[in-house]
Design an enzyme around this catalytic site. Structure first.
Site, PDB file in Angstrom:
ATOM      1  N   ALA A 192       0.837  -1.198   0.000  1.00 24.51           N
ATOM      2  CA  ALA A 192       0.000   0.000   0.000  1.00 24.51           C
ATOM      3  C   ALA A 192       0.873   1.249   0.000  1.00 24.51           C
ATOM      4  O   ALA A 192       0.492   2.290  -0.532  1.00 24.51           O
ATOM      5  CB  ALA A 192      -0.923  -0.003   1.217  1.00 24.51           C
ATOM      6  N   THR A 193       2.046   1.141   0.590  1.00 28.85           N
ATOM      7  CA  THR A 193       2.970   2.289   0.575  1.00 28.85           C
ATOM      8  C   THR A 193       3.271   2.679  -0.872  1.00 28.85           C
ATOM      9  O   THR A 193       3.243   3.868  -1.228  1.00 28.85           O
ATOM     10  CB  THR A 193       4.272   1.919   1.328  1.00 28.85           C
ATOM     11  OG1 THR A 193       3.930   1.605   2.679  1.00 28.85           O
ATOM     12  CG2 THR A 193       5.272   3.047   1.299  1.00 28.85           C
ATOM     13  N   HIS A 253      -1.821  -7.719   3.685  1.00 28.10           N
ATOM     14  CA  HIS A 253      -1.467  -8.305   4.982  1.00 28.10           C
ATOM     15  C   HIS A 253      -2.294  -7.773   6.143  1.00 28.10           C
ATOM     16  O   HIS A 253      -2.187  -8.278   7.259  1.00 28.10           O
ATOM     17  CB  HIS A 253       0.045  -8.201   5.240  1.00 28.10           C
ATOM     18  CG  HIS A 253       0.566  -6.837   5.583  1.00 28.10           C
ATOM     19  ND1 HIS A 253       0.815  -6.449   6.869  1.00 28.10           N
ATOM     20  CD2 HIS A 253       0.897  -5.779   4.800  1.00 28.10           C
ATOM     21  CE1 HIS A 253       1.313  -5.209   6.875  1.00 28.10           C
ATOM     22  NE2 HIS A 253       1.369  -4.783   5.631  1.00 28.10           N
ATOM     23  N   CYS A 285       6.027   6.182  17.016  1.00 27.88           N
ATOM     24  CA  CYS A 285       5.657   6.026  15.621  1.00 27.88           C
ATOM     25  C   CYS A 285       6.265   4.721  15.096  1.00 27.88           C
ATOM     26  O   CYS A 285       7.057   4.069  15.764  1.00 27.88           O
ATOM     27  CB  CYS A 285       6.092   7.224  14.791  1.00 27.88           C
ATOM     28  SG  CYS A 285       7.843   7.363  14.606  1.00 27.88           S
ATOM     29  N   SER A 330      -4.060  -3.094   1.068  1.00 23.20           N
ATOM     30  CA  SER A 330      -2.906  -3.945   1.364  1.00 23.20           C
ATOM     31  C   SER A 330      -3.397  -5.316   1.821  1.00 23.20           C
ATOM     32  O   SER A 330      -4.341  -5.403   2.609  1.00 23.20           O
ATOM     33  CB  SER A 330      -2.088  -3.285   2.478  1.00 23.20           C
ATOM     34  OG  SER A 330      -0.965  -4.067   2.798  1.00 23.20           O
ATOM     35  N   GLN A 365      -6.858   0.001   6.420  1.00 15.57           N
ATOM     36  CA  GLN A 365      -7.448  -0.540   7.654  1.00 15.57           C
ATOM     37  C   GLN A 365      -8.948  -0.754   7.519  1.00 15.57           C
ATOM     38  O   GLN A 365      -9.585  -1.297   8.427  1.00 15.57           O
ATOM     39  CB  GLN A 365      -7.170   0.403   8.832  1.00 15.57           C
ATOM     40  CG  GLN A 365      -5.703   0.624   9.121  1.00 15.57           C
ATOM     41  CD  GLN A 365      -5.040  -0.577   9.811  1.00 15.57           C
ATOM     42  OE1 GLN A 365      -5.710  -1.460  10.349  1.00 15.57           O
ATOM     43  NE2 GLN A 365      -3.717  -0.625   9.781  1.00 15.57           N
ATOM     44  N   THR A 376       7.094  -7.975 -13.111  1.00 15.96           N
ATOM     45  CA  THR A 376       6.417  -9.272 -13.148  1.00 15.96           C
ATOM     46  C   THR A 376       5.605  -9.468 -11.877  1.00 15.96           C
ATOM     47  O   THR A 376       6.140  -9.314 -10.769  1.00 15.96           O
ATOM     48  CB  THR A 376       7.460 -10.407 -13.262  1.00 15.96           C
ATOM     49  OG1 THR A 376       8.255 -10.154 -14.420  1.00 15.96           O
ATOM     50  CG2 THR A 376       6.802 -11.766 -13.378  1.00 15.96           C
ATOM     51  N   ASN A 412      -5.146   4.118  11.257  1.00 18.13           N
ATOM     52  CA  ASN A 412      -4.425   2.934  11.742  1.00 18.13           C
ATOM     53  C   ASN A 412      -4.039   3.041  13.208  1.00 18.13           C
ATOM     54  O   ASN A 412      -3.893   2.033  13.882  1.00 18.13           O
ATOM     55  CB  ASN A 412      -3.169   2.684  10.888  1.00 18.13           C
ATOM     56  CG  ASN A 412      -2.258   3.871  10.834  1.00 18.13           C
ATOM     57  OD1 ASN A 412      -2.675   4.974  10.457  1.00 18.13           O
ATOM     58  ND2 ASN A 412      -1.018   3.698  11.200  1.00 18.13           N
TER      59      ASN A 412
HETATM   60  N1  PLP Z   1      -1.724   2.895   5.387  1.00 18.91           N
HETATM   61  C1  PLP Z   1      -2.150   2.430   6.560  1.00 18.91           C
HETATM   62  C2  PLP Z   1      -3.333   3.045   7.201  1.00 18.91           C
HETATM   63  C3  PLP Z   1      -1.483   1.379   7.186  1.00 18.91           C
HETATM   64  O1  PLP Z   1      -1.907   0.932   8.365  1.00 18.91           O
HETATM   65  C4  PLP Z   1      -0.363   0.797   6.536  1.00 18.91           C
HETATM   66  C5  PLP Z   1       0.405  -0.284   7.197  1.00 18.91           C
HETATM   67  O2  PLP Z   1       1.103  -0.042   8.151  1.00 18.91           O
HETATM   68  C6  PLP Z   1       0.024   1.304   5.283  1.00 18.91           C
HETATM   69  C7  PLP Z   1      -0.681   2.344   4.741  1.00 18.91           C
HETATM   70  C8  PLP Z   1       1.170   0.707   4.538  1.00 18.91           C
HETATM   71  O3  PLP Z   1       0.821  -0.571   4.053  1.00 18.91           O
HETATM   72  P1  PLP Z   1       1.942  -1.580   3.495  1.00 18.91           P
HETATM   73  O4  PLP Z   1       2.453  -2.319   4.695  1.00 18.91           O
HETATM   74  O5  PLP Z   1       1.208  -2.479   2.538  1.00 18.91           O
HETATM   75  O6  PLP Z   1       2.970  -0.758   2.822  1.00 18.91           O
END
Ligand code: PLP
Length: 370
Positions: free
Chosen positions: A69-70, A194, A313, A192, A175, A230, A147
């Site tokens: 997600a990042t 996980h 953090c 994301s 989340q 890929t 989060n």
């Molecule tokens: N955004 C939120 C609200 C999250 O809780 C997280 C995970 O810590 C992320 C983004 C980032 O996700 P990823 O671990 O897939 O990069």
């Protein structure tokens, strides 16, 4: 170990592990190659894409897989600014670092960024949003479920504000996916695997048709030329299986979380105070504080319980959380906060046991200090 850190990550579902296994052990073909095996892998990826899109639940767009997600958030923000003839991003002080650090990077390159404040409950004031989102704004980025404190922003109404100004709306739904419905409105949605009992190392960006950002990663032209590289069939299939399971279990999971929330408050002593709105929140996130306690010590005393410091953090720097500070909490209050996260595989008995021990350890600290 009692695992109470569901916002950091979630346990892999056994159904997901089972779905992934053949793609790890036997089926190694490149999904972008034209062989029969390649086409089989590609077909499995397309099924997975649909499963994630269905869990997101929006129409008029499609999902591109990313490495996290990042990455999806970096892509959405940088790629939208790159494409737009506008030069302003509006976001919120309580966003994840993936949004805030990307915005800061853009500021260093001459982009104007407005960071909206939140009230003591963690929620945005819509009049303030309306006041800063104007014809100079390319993108409004607001997280759906926070989060750190679990509060839910009214992303549907906020999207309407963005659209009235001709801006695009991005929501970080990491989340929220599988837990809280994603309201109609956003043009870009980051997710994301996980966080929904899927594998680590895969995320996605849902894009409304026409709102696709400029590519961030160039190369072989995969994902409709928008995100090269890929794809991993195992990770995509795992994300799809996790999304399908989350959709099927949404009501059961949410009833379970409600029961856990009620049991949690019965187990905790009355000295604990909830951080963030009690009403507009996802109840699998319990961010609480207790005046004066040493939370780092609490964690080290209770090593067999996995929970999180509300005050530190993600990097573990020990700096007070930017989210808790944005609610107006003092350094001391932020430092006396902890985050308990629970969900599908948490039992009521283990949650109550852990919280009673956390409460007893906090009381022992107070008695020692008195
Ligand atoms: N955004 C939120 C609200 C999250 O809780 C997280 C995970 O810590 C992320 C983004 C980032 O996700 P990823 O671990 O897939 O990069």
């Amino acid at each position: 170990m009692i695992y109470l850190d569901y916002q950091a990550t979630t346990p892999l579902a056994s159904e997901v592990a089972k779905a992934m296994r053949p793609w790890i052990e036997e089926k190694f073909a490149n999904p972008h190659s034209p062989s029969r095996w390649g086409r089989e892998a590609d077909a499995a990826i397309e099924v997975a894409r649909k499963q994630v899109e269905q869990a997101i639940g929006l129409s008029g767009g499609s999902l591109a897989f990313t490495g996290s997600a990042t990455e999806a958030l970096n892509w959405a923000i940088k790629g939208t600014i790159e494409k737009s003839n506008r030069n302003r991003v509006v976001t919120v002080r309580t966003e994840h670092a993936a949004v805030l650090d990307t915005c800061e990077w853009l500021e260093g390159r001459g982009v104007e960024v407005v960071y909206l404040p939140v009230g003591p409950d963690g929620l945005l004031d819509l009049a303030e949003v309306e006041a800063v989102v104007d014809e100079r704004t390319a993108l409004l980025a607001v997280m759906l479920v926070n989060n750190e404190i679990g509060v839910i922003q009214p992303v549907g109404k906020i999207s309407a504000i963005a659209h009235r100004a001709g801006a695009l709306m991005l929501t970080d739904a990491v989340q929220a996916l599988g837990r809280v419905p994603i309201p109609d409105g956003p043009d870009l949605v980051a997710v994301s695997a996980h966080k929904i009992h899927g594998p680590k190392g895969i995320g996605g960006l849902w894009m409304r048709q026409g709102a696709e950002p400029m590519p961030l990663i160039h190369g072989g032209g995969q994902e409709r030329g928008l995100r090269s590289g890929t794809l991993s069939p195992a990770l995509c299939v795992g994300f799809g299986a996790a999304a399908k399971l989350a959709s099927e279990r949404r009501d059961a999971d949410s009833e379970h979380v409600e029961r856990l929330w009620t049991a949690a408050w019965e187990a905790l002593g009355s000295e604990w105070i909830l951080n963030g709105s009690p009403d507009h929140r996802y109840r699998g996130n319990l961010n609480i504080r207790r005046e004066g306690i040493d939370t780092a010590r609490l964690i080290s005393e209770l090593r067999d319980i996995a929970f999180s410091l509300g005050s530190a953090c993600a990097s573990g720097s020990g700096r007070p959380s930017h989210v808790l500070r944005a609610l107006g909490l003092s350094d001391r209050e932020a430092r006396s906060s902890i985050r308990i996260g629970f969900g599908r595989y948490t039992t009521e008995a283990e949650l109550v046991d852990a919280l009673k021990r956390i409460d007893a350890a906090a009381t022992a600290q107070e008695n020692l200090a008195a």
